[in-house]
Design a protein around this motif. Structure first.
Motif, mmCIF file in Angstrom:
data_model
loop_
_atom_site.group_PDB
_atom_site.id
_atom_site.type_symbol
_atom_site.label_atom_id
_atom_site.label_comp_id
_atom_site.label_asym_id
_atom_site.label_seq_id
_atom_site.Cartn_x
_atom_site.Cartn_y
_atom_site.Cartn_z
ATOM 1 N N ALA A 37 0.335 -0.803 0.319
ATOM 2 C CA ALA A 37 -0.017 0.092 -0.219
ATOM 3 C C ALA A 37 0.559 0.767 0.305
ATOM 4 N N GLY A 38 2.260 1.352 0.472
ATOM 5 C CA GLY A 38 3.029 2.142 0.847
ATOM 6 C C GLY A 38 3.998 2.753 -0.738
ATOM 7 N N LEU A 61 1.745 -6.948 4.162
ATOM 8 C CA LEU A 61 1.768 -5.684 5.192
ATOM 9 C C LEU A 61 3.253 -5.441 5.422
ATOM 10 N N THR A 62 3.635 -4.220 5.518
ATOM 11 C CA THR A 62 4.567 -3.653 4.751
ATOM 12 C C THR A 62 5.404 -2.534 6.502
ATOM 13 N N VAL A 70 1.897 4.236 5.429
ATOM 14 C CA VAL A 70 0.817 4.801 4.553
ATOM 15 C C VAL A 70 0.308 6.386 5.701
ATOM 16 N N GLU A 110 -1.442 1.493 11.236
ATOM 17 C CA GLU A 110 -0.510 1.519 10.218
ATOM 18 C C GLU A 110 -1.226 0.559 9.580
ATOM 19 N N GLN A 114 -3.140 0.596 5.508
ATOM 20 C CA GLN A 114 -2.674 -0.552 4.414
ATOM 21 C C GLN A 114 -3.332 -1.285 3.854
ATOM 22 N N LYS A 117 -6.361 1.036 2.211
ATOM 23 C CA LYS A 117 -6.189 1.773 1.253
ATOM 24 C C LYS A 117 -5.916 0.982 -0.333
#
Length: 282
Positions: A37-38, A61-62, A70, A110, A114, A117
């Motif tokens: 997402a980022g 997932l980050t 994000v 966070e 994500q 988004k």
């Protein structure tokens, strides 16, 4: 029956990666991908998804890797370095985590942002996995299963490569030790995943060969697939020299893409009666 998910990680991190994943889906054997997402090329990745309607898309997932969150940097300070970026790698993150300096409430905020988004972009995620496999850490795994229930995500990656599997490679002792630790953590977390009603594959491959999966290794891996559902993690991309300058991970992006496009690999799949699926069918 042998069923196989061929997942391309890091979708959205760069337009050259997006192009490689699109080629691997349209011409090769990629069935699934994991969207960051980022990622700097997130909008381009969403466009690619519209052109590849059968491609399964999960959430990558980050929490590490040097990118930006994000959410605003003020919202998740325990996850960031002094420049406002995510910590560079999992060893740095885990050291901070074990020191009690990672705020799990910030992790949840966070990761929620994500997933939101990606959903807001019109994508219905097929599964969860994570950058550098941090979703298997105790505490973080609890957050991820909570998000799976909230967003109706039905499957999750089990990054537990068989301890005795080497696939013709001669990895460094450090890489083998890291694989063993990850597999043990993943085995623990996946017992809880099943209790939470999440689907997982029977086998996972791509840890030792991460970024180094050439045609010969991929053919040998397909020949050795067991019965049941397996996942192969891949990292394809075009413009390998450009990617190497930006991401110093030692990945052979274009060589992996070449393997995924190989007619010989597709012939091995056909001869082995392997059914290609995504996490959607798991």
């Amino acid at each position: 029956m042998k069923r196989l998910i061929v997942n391309a990680d890091d979708f959205g991190i760069h337009a050259a990666v997006n192009r490689g994943i699109a080629a691997g889906y349209n011409v090769g054997i990629i069935t699934s991908t994991s969207l960051m997402a980022g990622g700097a090329a997130f909008a381009d990745a969403v466009r690619v998804v519209g052109e590849c309607p059968g491609l399964g898309v999960g959430v990558h997932l980050t929490l590490v890797g040097g990118g930006y969150p994000v959410l605003s940097t003020q919202s998740v300070p325990s996850l960031l370095d002094e420049t406002g970026r995510f910590l560079p790698s999992h060893p740095v993150f885990i050291a901070r985590y074990l020191a009690g300096k990672i705020n799990l409430a910030e992790v949840e905020r966070e990761l929620t942002a994500q997933v939101e988004k990606i959903c807001d972009a019109g994508i219905v995620p097929t599964h969860f996995d994570s950058h550098q496999h941090l979703h298997v850490l105790p505490g973080i795994f609890a957050v991820v299963t909570k998000l799976a229930a909230r967003f109706d995500i039905r499957a999750i990656r089990k990054p537990a490569e068989p301890i005795c599997f080497f696939g013709g490679m001669m990895p460094s002792p450090g890489r083998v030790a890291g694989r063993c630790a990850l597999s043990l953590l993943a085995a623990w977390s996946m017992r809880n995943a099943k209790l939470a009603g999440l689907a997982v594959t029977d086998c996972f491959y791509g840890m030792l060969a991460g970024g180094q999966l050439n045609e010969n290794r991929l053919q040998a891996l397909i020949d050795s697939l067991p019965e049941g559902a397996s996942e192969i993690m891949t990292h394809p991309g075009l413009g390998g020299e450009e990617l190497t300058q930006i991401f110093p991970w030692g990945y052979h992006w274009e060589e992996e893409l070449k393997a995924l496009l190989s007619p010989k690999v597709r012939e091995r799949i056909r001869n082995g009666a392997v059914q290609l699926i995504s996490f959607r069918e798991l």
